[in-house]
Design a protein around this motif. Structure first.
Motif, PDB file in Angstrom:
ATOM      1  N   ALA A   1      26.704  -6.596   8.628  1.00  0.00           N
ATOM      2  CA  ALA A   1      25.697  -6.381   7.589  1.00  0.00           C
ATOM      3  C   ALA A   1      26.104  -7.078   6.299  1.00  0.00           C
ATOM      4  CB  ALA A   1      25.522  -4.881   7.337  1.00  0.00           C
ATOM      5  N   GLN A   2      25.141  -7.750   5.677  1.00  0.00           N
ATOM      6  CA  GLN A   2      25.356  -8.391   4.388  1.00  0.00           C
ATOM      7  C   GLN A   2      24.844  -7.433   3.314  1.00  0.00           C
ATOM      8  OE1 GLN A   2      26.877 -11.389   4.097  1.00  0.00           O
ATOM      9  NE2 GLN A   2      27.183 -11.288   6.303  1.00  0.00           N
ATOM     10  N   GLU A   3      25.751  -6.981   2.445  1.00  0.00           N
ATOM     11  CA  GLU A   3      25.353  -6.034   1.417  1.00  0.00           C
ATOM     12  C   GLU A   3      24.426  -6.721   0.425  1.00  0.00           C
ATOM     13  OE1 GLU A   3      25.846  -2.854   1.222  1.00  0.00           O
ATOM     14  OE2 GLU A   3      26.885  -2.931   3.136  1.00  0.00           O
ATOM     15  N   ALA A   4      23.333  -6.067   0.127  1.00  0.00           N
ATOM     16  CA  ALA A   4      22.384  -6.612  -0.838  1.00  0.00           C
ATOM     17  C   ALA A   4      22.299  -5.686  -2.030  1.00  0.00           C
ATOM     18  CB  ALA A   4      20.993  -6.757  -0.192  1.00  0.00           C
ATOM     19  N   LYS A   5      21.939  -6.255  -3.161  1.00  0.00           N
ATOM     20  CA  LYS A   5      21.792  -5.466  -4.371  1.00  0.00           C
ATOM     21  C   LYS A   5      20.696  -4.441  -4.185  1.00  0.00           C
ATOM     22  CE  LYS A   5      21.012  -5.957  -9.336  1.00  0.00           C
ATOM     23  NZ  LYS A   5      20.679  -6.884 -10.433  1.00  0.00           N
ATOM     24  N   ASN A   6      20.972  -3.194  -4.552  1.00  0.00           N
ATOM     25  CA  ASN A   6      20.000  -2.120  -4.375  1.00  0.00           C
ATOM     26  C   ASN A   6      19.004  -2.148  -5.526  1.00  0.00           C
ATOM     27  OD1 ASN A   6      18.649   0.095  -3.530  1.00  0.00           O
ATOM     28  ND2 ASN A   6      20.182   1.575  -4.232  1.00  0.00           N
ATOM     29  N   GLU A   7      17.882  -2.833  -5.291  1.00  0.00           N
ATOM     30  CA  GLU A   7      16.883  -2.980  -6.328  1.00  0.00           C
ATOM     31  C   GLU A   7      15.705  -2.075  -6.055  1.00  0.00           C
ATOM     32  OE1 GLU A   7      15.795  -7.031  -6.671  1.00  0.00           O
ATOM     33  OE2 GLU A   7      17.844  -7.766  -6.840  1.00  0.00           O
ATOM     34  N   ALA A   8      14.887  -1.873  -7.093  1.00  0.00           N
ATOM     35  CA  ALA A   8      13.665  -1.087  -6.913  1.00  0.00           C
ATOM     36  C   ALA A   8      12.700  -1.852  -6.052  1.00  0.00           C
ATOM     37  CB  ALA A   8      13.035  -0.804  -8.278  1.00  0.00           C
ATOM     38  N   ASP A   9      11.796  -1.143  -5.386  1.00  0.00           N
ATOM     39  CA  ASP A   9      10.801  -1.802  -4.555  1.00  0.00           C
ATOM     40  C   ASP A   9      10.020  -2.816  -5.376  1.00  0.00           C
ATOM     41  OD1 ASP A   9      11.622  -0.201  -2.564  1.00  0.00           O
ATOM     42  OD2 ASP A   9       9.931   1.190  -2.654  1.00  0.00           O
ATOM     43  N   PRO A  10       9.897  -4.076  -4.896  1.00  0.00           N
ATOM     44  CA  PRO A  10       9.232  -5.105  -5.674  1.00  0.00           C
ATOM     45  C   PRO A  10       7.755  -4.840  -5.910  1.00  0.00           C
ATOM     46  CG  PRO A  10       9.684  -5.858  -3.441  1.00  0.00           C
ATOM     47  CD  PRO A  10      10.395  -4.558  -3.619  1.00  0.00           C
ATOM     48  N   THR A  11       7.100  -4.163  -5.000  1.00  0.00           N
ATOM     49  CA  THR A  11       5.671  -3.879  -5.162  1.00  0.00           C
ATOM     50  C   THR A  11       5.412  -2.429  -4.821  1.00  0.00           C
ATOM     51  OG1 THR A  11       5.331  -4.649  -2.899  1.00  0.00           O
ATOM     52  CG2 THR A  11       4.891  -6.214  -4.663  1.00  0.00           C
ATOM     53  N   PRO A  12       5.573  -1.516  -5.792  1.00  0.00           N
ATOM     54  CA  PRO A  12       5.379  -0.084  -5.508  1.00  0.00           C
ATOM     55  C   PRO A  12       3.950   0.205  -5.125  1.00  0.00           C
ATOM     56  CG  PRO A  12       5.543  -0.479  -7.868  1.00  0.00           C
ATOM     57  CD  PRO A  12       5.900  -1.771  -7.192  1.00  0.00           C
TER      58      PRO A  12
ATOM     59  N   THR B   1       0.846  -1.203   0.000  1.00  0.00           N
ATOM     60  CA  THR B   1       0.000   0.000   0.000  1.00  0.00           C
ATOM     61  C   THR B   1       0.873   1.242   0.000  1.00  0.00           C
ATOM     62  OG1 THR B   1      -0.164  -0.204   2.414  1.00  0.00           O
ATOM     63  CG2 THR B   1      -1.960  -1.142   1.111  1.00  0.00           C
ATOM     64  N   ALA B   2       1.003   1.872   1.148  1.00  0.00           N
ATOM     65  CA  ALA B   2       1.868   3.052   1.290  1.00  0.00           C
ATOM     66  C   ALA B   2       3.047   2.674   2.175  1.00  0.00           C
ATOM     67  CB  ALA B   2       1.084   4.198   1.918  1.00  0.00           C
ATOM     68  N   LYS B   3       4.192   3.310   1.938  1.00  0.00           N
ATOM     69  CA  LYS B   3       5.395   2.991   2.712  1.00  0.00           C
ATOM     70  C   LYS B   3       5.346   3.745   4.043  1.00  0.00           C
ATOM     71  CE  LYS B   3       9.245   2.629   0.300  1.00  0.00           C
ATOM     72  NZ  LYS B   3      10.348   2.937  -0.640  1.00  0.00           N
ATOM     73  N   VAL B   4       4.550   3.197   4.949  1.00  0.00           N
ATOM     74  CA  VAL B   4       4.278   3.829   6.239  1.00  0.00           C
ATOM     75  C   VAL B   4       4.637   2.862   7.355  1.00  0.00           C
ATOM     76  CG1 VAL B   4       2.470   4.734   7.754  1.00  0.00           C
ATOM     77  CG2 VAL B   4       2.441   5.283   5.319  1.00  0.00           C
TER      78      VAL B   4
ATOM     79  N   ALA C   1      -8.507   4.117   8.063  1.00  0.00           N
ATOM     80  CA  ALA C   1      -7.318   4.770   8.610  1.00  0.00           C
ATOM     81  C   ALA C   1      -6.849   4.076   9.883  1.00  0.00           C
ATOM     82  CB  ALA C   1      -7.610   6.244   8.891  1.00  0.00           C
ATOM     83  N   ASN C   2      -7.796   3.698  10.752  1.00  0.00           N
ATOM     84  CA  ASN C   2      -7.443   3.004  11.981  1.00  0.00           C
ATOM     85  C   ASN C   2      -6.875   1.621  11.718  1.00  0.00           C
ATOM     86  OD1 ASN C   2      -8.283   5.182  13.470  1.00  0.00           O
ATOM     87  ND2 ASN C   2     -10.211   4.263  14.135  1.00  0.00           N
ATOM     88  N   SER C   3      -7.186   1.075  10.537  1.00  0.00           N
ATOM     89  CA  SER C   3      -6.665  -0.242  10.159  1.00  0.00           C
ATOM     90  C   SER C   3      -5.356  -0.137   9.388  1.00  0.00           C
ATOM     91  CB  SER C   3      -7.705  -0.985   9.300  1.00  0.00           C
ATOM     92  OG  SER C   3      -8.922  -1.135   9.997  1.00  0.00           O
ATOM     93  N   GLY C   4      -4.874   1.105   9.194  1.00  0.00           N
ATOM     94  CA  GLY C   4      -3.615   1.293   8.495  1.00  0.00           C
ATOM     95  C   GLY C   4      -3.739   1.310   6.983  1.00  0.00           C
ATOM     96  N   ARG C   5      -4.941   1.280   6.468  1.00  0.00           N
ATOM     97  CA  ARG C   5      -5.171   1.266   5.015  1.00  0.00           C
ATOM     98  C   ARG C   5      -5.410   2.703   4.557  1.00  0.00           C
ATOM     99  NH1 ARG C   5      -9.555  -3.524   5.203  1.00  0.00           N
ATOM    100  NH2 ARG C   5      -9.900  -2.956   3.019  1.00  0.00           N
ATOM    101  N   LEU C   6      -4.328   3.473   4.571  1.00  0.00           N
ATOM    102  CA  LEU C   6      -4.439   4.919   4.429  1.00  0.00           C
ATOM    103  C   LEU C   6      -4.820   5.357   3.019  1.00  0.00           C
ATOM    104  CD1 LEU C   6      -1.329   5.929   6.560  1.00  0.00           C
ATOM    105  CD2 LEU C   6      -3.723   6.001   7.256  1.00  0.00           C
TER     106      LEU C   6
END
Length: 512
Positions: free
Chosen positions: A308-319, A105-108, A394-399
């Motif tokens: 820390a294990q470096e990971a490939k910097n990829e785009a968000d899988p589910t924008p 949903t939103a990156k919150v 909103a109270n359920s986090g589904r903004l």
């Protein structure tokens, strides 16, 4: 006065304190109450505990009195990363779970530390997020710290600590996140300090969850070493409110000694890395409890699990999905809600309000969704029902869905300031602060006496460092409150009284 007379007065004061703070002072705890009054007497301006006791019994108990007593009747000891097992559990299990769901949903991310004392706990969580979450700047993070001790909150806002606050903390903590001052104390760097917001909140007297207090839609609530002070009935009520404040599958974390005190049918006890937590379960939810296949290394950098294990910097899988061009039925389909072939019978406001007040959010949302697109967002729609459904989302986090349904309600009633205020609070939670400010100004334009909009706008301006503008709005709030009785509930504040808001405004104004 005789010892029997003093004991009787202590019992009477214990009842008053229980009503105001929920603390249980049974006969066996009266010596603790006496010692607390002895410690608080000087701060309250009395030469001895007996005169202080007499004054407390014959003077209305204000917020200042409550916070003074709270500081001496409870133990506020805390330090950074207290309980390493807990923070490992948050890093390795709870946070990945939240991130996976947020990407849909939103990156919150929303966290509440209830009973935060001087702030070490919420700042520890802010540091954990800053250290582990890749691309933190693209996320909207809310970390709320609340307490009834305003002196402790003032120290928390300063973000300055002594060596004692770092006992048992990781070796890297001070060097990475603090600057040593001339007086030997350590100041937290601004980048992390700004992630946390502090506010006065009384778990016994103040309503929650509410949008106006920002205590809704929490992914994690930490309330450690607080519940054990409450009487059983008060504790059950507070836990019920915590349950309502959590999103589906959110987490309530208490201290190890308090986990056995939490008894709620929809808070499931879970063991994580040797520590206990409670996860909110929703019978109506079809989502699984845990997705072990989720590769959180794409988004999270380990802290407690070793180098820390470096990971490939990829785009968000589910924008995030934009709702700006979605129809109501398309939105319902994406959300997994029923999309009927034809609209069902209209839902009355009374029934919708009953479902909302009972915390039956999923049922309310499903019923409103079943009305169909021919009913939603039209002149015939009951905007009060849509507003309740939006609050439930909103109270359920589904903004994103909450924003969409609120905008549908505004389409039906464009001059309603309450709907603009609701939309502004949702925008604020989404991190769209500029849009939230514009929307609040629209609400005030529609109704210049709309108290919650002035209050919210003052807080937003304060957060942006616009102190003079903030003070002007707070001044407007106090002036508007003069028209109402002290115990009158403020419209659209979900139960907050005039007196309570006046105390909050004065407290914030004094600190600024």
């Amino acid at each position: 006065m005789s010892l029997d007379g003093l004991e009787s007065q202590l019992r009477e004061l214990g009842k008053i304190i229980s009503e105001k703070m929920g603390i249980d002072f049974a006969d066996r705890k009266l010596p603790d109450l006496r010692r607390g009054i002895e410690r608080a007497a000087k701060q309250l301006g009395h030469r001895d505990w007996v005169s202080c006791l007499n004054w407390l019994l014959h003077t209305p108990m204000t917020k200042d009195t409550v916070q003074a007593l709270a500081a001496h009747l409870t133990i506020g000891e805390t330090y950074f990363f207290r309980d390493e097992k807990l923070f490992k559990a948050i890093e390795q299990r709870i946070l990945p779970d939240i991130v996976r769901d947020a990407l849909k949903t939103a990156k919150v991310i929303r966290i509440w530390c209830a009973g935060c004392s001087t702030g070490e706990e919420p700042y520890s969580l802010a540091i954990l997020l800053h250290t582990t979450l890749r691309d933190l700047s693209t996320w909207h993070v809310t970390i709320l710290g609340t307490d009834i001790n305003t002196n402790a909150l003032r120290r928390a806002q300063e973000g300055v600590y002594t060596e004692w606050s770092f006992r048992g903390a990781p070796d890297w903590l001070k060097s990475r996140y603090f600057v040593k001052q001339i007086d030997g104390r350590y100041r937290l760097i601004d980048e992390v300090r700004k992630l946390v917001t502090f506010a006065y909140h009384n778990l016994v007297e103040d309503p929650f969850p509410t949008l106006i207090s920002n205590t809704n839609a929490m992914h994690v609530i930490l309330c450690r070493n607080v519940l054990m002070y409450f009487k059983p009935a008060v504790r059950r009520r507070v836990v019920q409110h915590f349950h309502a404040s959590l999103v589906d599958r959110g987490w309530l974390i208490a201290s190890p000694a308090e986990t056995a005190l939490i008894d709620h049918p929809f808070l499931k006890r879970v063991t994580l890395f040797g520590t206990l937590a409670h996860q909110k379960v929703c019978p109506a939810s079809s989502r699984s409890n845990y997705d072990a296949s989720f590769d959180h290394a794409l988004l999270l950098k380990p802290v407690w699990s070793g180098p820390a294990q470096e990971a490939k910097n990829e785009a968000d899988p589910t924008p995030p999905v934009s709702l700006s061009h979605e129809t109501p039925d398309a939105m319902k389909s994406r959300a997994g809600l029923p999309t009927p072939a034809a609209p069902t019978q209209a839902l009355s406001f009374e029934e919708a309000q009953r479902l909302y007040e009972a915390g039956r959010y999923e049922e309310l949302i499903a019923k409103v969704a079943s009305l169909g697109s021919s009913e939603l967002g039209t002149q015939t729609a009951d905007t009060r029902v849509l507003a309740l459904a939006s609050r439930a989302l909103a109270n359920s986090g589904r903004l994103d869905e909450a924003q969409h349904w609120c905008q549908l309600a505004i389409q039906s009633d464009k001059t309603n300031p309450s709907l603009r205020f609701l939309l502004a609070t949702i925008l604020q939670e989404l991190g769209a602060f500029d849009e939230a400010i514009k929307t609040l100004k629209t609400a005030i334009y529609l109704d210049q006496d709309f108290v919650p909009a002035h209050f919210a706008l003052a807080n937003l301006e304060m957060r942006h460092g616009n102190v003079n503008i903030s003070r002007r709005h707070f001044k407007n709030v106090l002036k508007l409150l003069e028209k109402f009785q002290e115990d009158a509930p403020i419209p659209e504040s979900e139960g907050m009284t005039v007196g309570r808001m006046r105390e909050i405004v004065r407290s914030i104004s004094d600190e600024s």
